[in-house]
Scaffold this motif. Structure first.
Motif, PDB file in Angstrom:
ATOM      1  N   ARG A   1       3.982-111.835  -0.191  1.00 56.74           N
ATOM      2  CA  ARG A   1       4.659-113.017  -0.743  1.00 56.74           C
ATOM      3  C   ARG A   1       5.597-112.470  -1.805  1.00 56.74           C
ATOM      4  N   GLU A   2       6.892-112.796  -1.716  1.00 56.67           N
ATOM      5  CA  GLU A   2       7.852-112.148  -2.599  1.00 56.67           C
ATOM      6  C   GLU A   2       9.096-112.980  -2.838  1.00 56.67           C
ATOM      7  N   PHE A   3       9.864-112.537  -3.836  1.00 60.30           N
ATOM      8  CA  PHE A   3      11.166-113.134  -4.143  1.00 60.30           C
ATOM      9  C   PHE A   3      12.075-112.027  -4.662  1.00 60.30           C
ATOM     10  N   ILE A   4      13.377-112.310  -4.700  1.00 60.38           N
ATOM     11  CA  ILE A   4      14.368-111.342  -5.177  1.00 60.38           C
ATOM     12  C   ILE A   4      15.255-112.043  -6.200  1.00 60.38           C
ATOM     13  N   CYS A   5      15.564-111.320  -7.289  1.00 61.44           N
ATOM     14  CA  CYS A   5      16.398-111.898  -8.345  1.00 61.44           C
ATOM     15  C   CYS A   5      17.316-110.833  -8.933  1.00 61.44           C
ATOM     16  N   ARG A   6      18.258-111.308  -9.748  1.00 59.11           N
ATOM     17  CA  ARG A   6      19.151-110.424 -10.508  1.00 59.11           C
ATOM     18  C   ARG A   6      18.875-110.625 -11.990  1.00 59.11           C
ATOM     19  N   ASP A   7      18.952-109.519 -12.733  1.00 58.91           N
ATOM     20  CA  ASP A   7      18.851-109.635 -14.184  1.00 58.91           C
ATOM     21  C   ASP A   7      20.229-110.024 -14.727  1.00 58.91           C
ATOM     22  N   PRO A   8      20.355-110.313 -16.019  1.00 56.41           N
ATOM     23  CA  PRO A   8      21.641-110.765 -16.559  1.00 56.41           C
ATOM     24  C   PRO A   8      22.805-109.791 -16.402  1.00 56.41           C
ATOM     25  N   GLU A   9      22.528-108.507 -16.139  1.00 59.38           N
ATOM     26  CA  GLU A   9      23.624-107.557 -15.954  1.00 59.38           C
ATOM     27  C   GLU A   9      23.811-107.161 -14.490  1.00 59.38           C
TER      28      GLU A   9
ATOM     29  N   TRP B   1      14.813-108.736 -22.828  1.00 60.69           N
ATOM     30  CA  TRP B   1      14.812-109.633 -21.669  1.00 60.69           C
ATOM     31  C   TRP B   1      13.832-109.143 -20.600  1.00 60.69           C
ATOM     32  N   LEU B   2      13.845-107.860 -20.293  1.00 63.29           N
ATOM     33  CA  LEU B   2      12.946-107.318 -19.272  1.00 63.29           C
ATOM     34  C   LEU B   2      11.484-107.485 -19.674  1.00 63.29           C
ATOM     35  N   CYS B   3      11.197-107.344 -20.949  1.00 61.44           N
ATOM     36  CA  CYS B   3       9.821-107.551 -21.425  1.00 61.44           C
ATOM     37  C   CYS B   3       9.427-109.015 -21.285  1.00 61.44           C
ATOM     38  N   ASP B   4      10.321-109.917 -21.651  1.00 61.93           N
ATOM     39  CA  ASP B   4      10.041-111.350 -21.582  1.00 61.93           C
ATOM     40  C   ASP B   4       9.986-111.851 -20.139  1.00 61.93           C
ATOM     41  N   ALA B   5      10.981-111.482 -19.341  1.00 67.41           N
ATOM     42  CA  ALA B   5      11.114-112.029 -17.989  1.00 67.41           C
ATOM     43  C   ALA B   5      10.174-111.387 -16.979  1.00 67.41           C
ATOM     44  N   PHE B   6       9.953-110.086 -17.085  1.00 64.25           N
ATOM     45  CA  PHE B   6       9.215-109.374 -16.052  1.00 64.25           C
ATOM     46  C   PHE B   6       7.892-108.787 -16.524  1.00 64.25           C
ATOM     47  N   GLY B   7       7.617-108.847 -17.809  1.00 63.19           N
ATOM     48  CA  GLY B   7       6.337-108.367 -18.303  1.00 63.19           C
ATOM     49  C   GLY B   7       6.264-106.888 -18.638  1.00 63.19           C
TER      50      GLY B   7
ATOM     51  N   ALA C   1       7.812-117.690 -11.583  1.00 65.04           N
ATOM     52  CA  ALA C   1       7.943-118.695 -12.639  1.00 65.04           C
ATOM     53  C   ALA C   1       8.407-118.060 -13.945  1.00 65.04           C
ATOM     54  N   LYS C   2       7.866-116.910 -14.280  1.00 64.03           N
ATOM     55  CA  LYS C   2       8.233-116.219 -15.526  1.00 64.03           C
ATOM     56  C   LYS C   2       9.689-115.749 -15.485  1.00 64.03           C
ATOM     57  N   ALA C   3      10.100-115.152 -14.358  1.00 71.03           N
ATOM     58  CA  ALA C   3      11.477-114.668 -14.220  1.00 71.03           C
ATOM     59  C   ALA C   3      12.470-115.824 -14.260  1.00 71.03           C
ATOM     60  N   ARG C   4      12.163-116.899 -13.546  1.00 73.44           N
ATOM     61  CA  ARG C   4      13.041-118.065 -13.506  1.00 73.44           C
ATOM     62  C   ARG C   4      13.175-118.687 -14.898  1.00 73.44           C
ATOM     63  N   LYS C   5      12.059-118.812 -15.602  1.00 74.62           N
ATOM     64  CA  LYS C   5      12.067-119.399 -16.953  1.00 74.62           C
ATOM     65  C   LYS C   5      12.937-118.577 -17.903  1.00 74.62           C
ATOM     66  N   ALA C   6      12.935-117.253 -17.724  1.00 78.59           N
ATOM     67  CA  ALA C   6      13.725-116.366 -18.584  1.00 78.59           C
ATOM     68  C   ALA C   6      15.197-116.334 -18.190  1.00 78.59           C
ATOM     69  N   GLY C   7      15.562-116.989 -17.098  1.00 78.84           N
ATOM     70  CA  GLY C   7      16.963-117.065 -16.704  1.00 78.84           C
ATOM     71  C   GLY C   7      17.399-116.084 -15.633  1.00 78.84           C
TER      72      GLY C   7
END
Length: 139
Positions: free
Chosen positions: A114-122, A25-31, A93-99
Motif C-alpha cells: 500500500r503506497e503513495f508518491i509525493c513531491r517535497d517543496p523543492e 520540513w522533512l522531519c515534520d512531514a516524513f518523520g 496523512a502526515k505528508a499531506r498535512k505538512a503540504g
C-alpha cells in the motif's frame, strides 16, 4: 534465516536550495530526525537525517564540483527515494498535512504494498509504501 547488523551502505544525498528549511520540513512531514548538521546560518554544508535504521545526507545547493555533478533540485526526472513504512495511511496523512504535493494517491499494488508518491517543496519525489525488501532475505 541469517540476519545482519551491518550498517547501511547506501546513503541518498540530496541538495536543496533552502536546506535549512527542508531539514525542518522533512522531519515534520516524513518523520526524519537530525543526526548531524554542519554549516553556518542558513547554509547547510552537510546534514544527516535518520529514519529508523536508514539515513539520507543533504546540503545547500552550492556552485562547487559536487554541485555541478548532481545539479539543482527540481523536476528534472530520474530521482526518487522509496521509504518502507508500517502504515502508509498514517505516512500519507502526515505528508499531506505538512503540504507535500501528492502525485499519486494511496493505492494497493498487486505485489501487496500500500503506497503513495509525493513531491517535497523543492521537487524531489518520495514514495512511501508497506513493501519492505530486506537485504538479508531472499526475494
Amino acid at each position: 534465516m541469517p540476519t545482519t547488523t551491518e550498517a547501511p551502505r547506501l546513503y541518498p544525498a540530496l541538495r536543496y536550495k533552502n536546506a535549512a528549511k527542508m531539514i525542518d520540513w522533512l522531519c515534520d512531514a516524513f518523520g526524519f530526525s537530525v543526526r548531524a548538521r554542519y554549516g553556518e546560518g542558513d547554509v547547510v554544508h552537510h546534514a544527516e537525517l535518520v529514519f529508523g535504521s536508514s539515513m539520507i545526507m543533504l546540503g545547500t545547493v552550492r556552485d562547487d564540483d559536487y554541485g555541478k555533478m548532481v545539479g539543482e533540485p527540481g523536476s528534472g526526472g530520474g530521482k526518487s527515494i522509496y521509504i518502507a513504512v508500517d502504515d502508509a495511511d498514517a505516512a500519507y496523512a502526515k505528508a499531506r498535512k505538512a503540504g507535500a504535493t501528492i502525485i499519486q494517491e494511496l493505492t494497493n499494488r498487486d505485489y501487496g504494498s500500500r503506497e503513495f508518491i509525493c513531491r517535497d517543496p523543492e521537487g524531489s519525489v518520495w514514495s512511501f509504501g508497506t513493501y519492505w525488501p530486506k537485504a538479508g532475505e531472499k526475494a
